[in-house]
Scaffold this motif. Structure first.
Motif: not given
Length: 304
Positions: A186-187, A213-227, A296-304
């Motif tokens: 998923l990630l 990873f900590t300053r750029v990727v993790l904030p952008l991947g917050g919805p997927a990580i929460a899911s 947000s994570g589900v919709m982000a994965g659907a739109v991509k």
């Protein structure tokens, strides 16, 4: 002299002019979901989905005699039936309350380990070049089709040899191992959608891989990580098969403890009803607390 009205055809957009892009399917569905009729339908579906939880709550607030004589909906006509005596007895039941702590001690580490390790591995498979990267990722994806039941006996023998059988650590390791393939898959797919230019700009500013990873990727991947965290938490909290085999029989999780109460005391509904509701309400709280990130994570994965 008569005037003949001529029909002028609609003007076509000129070449090179602005063309209205067709919205993707998820966006069109979300736009149409704002209708009144559909909104009412979704509310009714949500209420129907919550109906068993409401029934269990009302049953846990009735006496055993009333539960045996009539259904929980009788409370709507007779609110005086509601009482907190069952929860008082539950709090005095050390086995059931201890099982809730055992479940939390298993679920929280198993969720955190899967999220942390899955995030690191997903970033590595998405943006780091190392020998055999695609082959290792295909192996991880292949592990998704391995059912849990196939590994029960081999893992039980392994845990027995190393002293992890019937321990909390063994249950945590089992859930972590079987949760990682889905987490990495998923990630990795989510992180791969991050613009390369953004990462290159951070590298030009002097950011290393860990800082990137900590300053750029993790904030952008917050919805997927929460899911991912919600999925893993719900799976581990509601699990019974793995807990029944690998957990300590003296300190079982809540699912096993309630199953033992049913087997030993079939009419002990005054403890079973509130215990079952407490075991159900915790996942509901977690889901509703993070539902915005989940959507947000589900919709982000659907739109991509």
């Amino acid at each position: 002299m008569t005037t003949v009205d001529r029909v002028v055809p609609a003007e076509r957009p000129r070449a090179g002019g602005p063309v209205r892009a067709r919205q993707p399917l998820p966006a069109r569905i979300a736009a149409r979901a704002g209708g009144g009729a559909l909104r009412i339908f979704l509310i009714l579906v949500a209420l129907f989905w919550l109906l068993p939880s409401v029934g269990l709550l009302l049953s846990s607030l009735r006496s055993p005699q009333q539960i045996a004589e009539s259904g929980w909906w009788q409370v709507l006509a007779q609110p005086a039936q509601l009482t907190w005596d069952n929860y008082s007895q539950l709090l005095s039941n050390g086995k059931v309350m201890g099982s809730l702590l055992t479940t939390a001690a298993i679920t929280v580490p198993a969720t955190l380990l899967v999220v942390v390790i899955g995030s690191l591995a997903g970033y590595a498979f998405a943006w780091l070049d190392f020998p055999g990267r695609d082959g290792w990722f295909l192996l991880v994806v292949g592990l998704l089709v391995v059912p849990v039941q196939v590994a029960l006996i081999p893992v039980a023998k392994l845990f027995g040899a190393v002293g992890l059988f019937e321990t909390t650590a063994g249950v945590i390791l089992f859930h972590t191992a079987f949760g990682l393939p889905f987490a990495v898959f998923l990630l990795r797919n989510f992180f791969a959608g991050i613009p390369r230019e953004l990462l290159e700009a951070a590298r030009l500013d002097g950011a290393g891989e860990l800082r990137l990873f900590t300053r750029v990727v993790l904030p952008l991947g917050g919805p997927a990580i929460a899911s991912l965290g919600i999925f893993q938490f719900l799976w581990v909290w509601n699990d019974m098969l793995v807990a029944l085999i690998f957990a300590d029989s003296g300190h079982p999780p809540i699912t096993v403890a309630l199953q033992q109460e049913v087997r030993q005391f079939g009419n002990n509904i005054d403890v079973l009803a509130p215990g079952a509701f407490l075991s159900m309400v915790v996942p509901l709280i977690v889901f509703f607390a993070f539902q915005r990130q989940f959507v947000s994570g589900v919709m982000a994965g659907a739109v991509k």
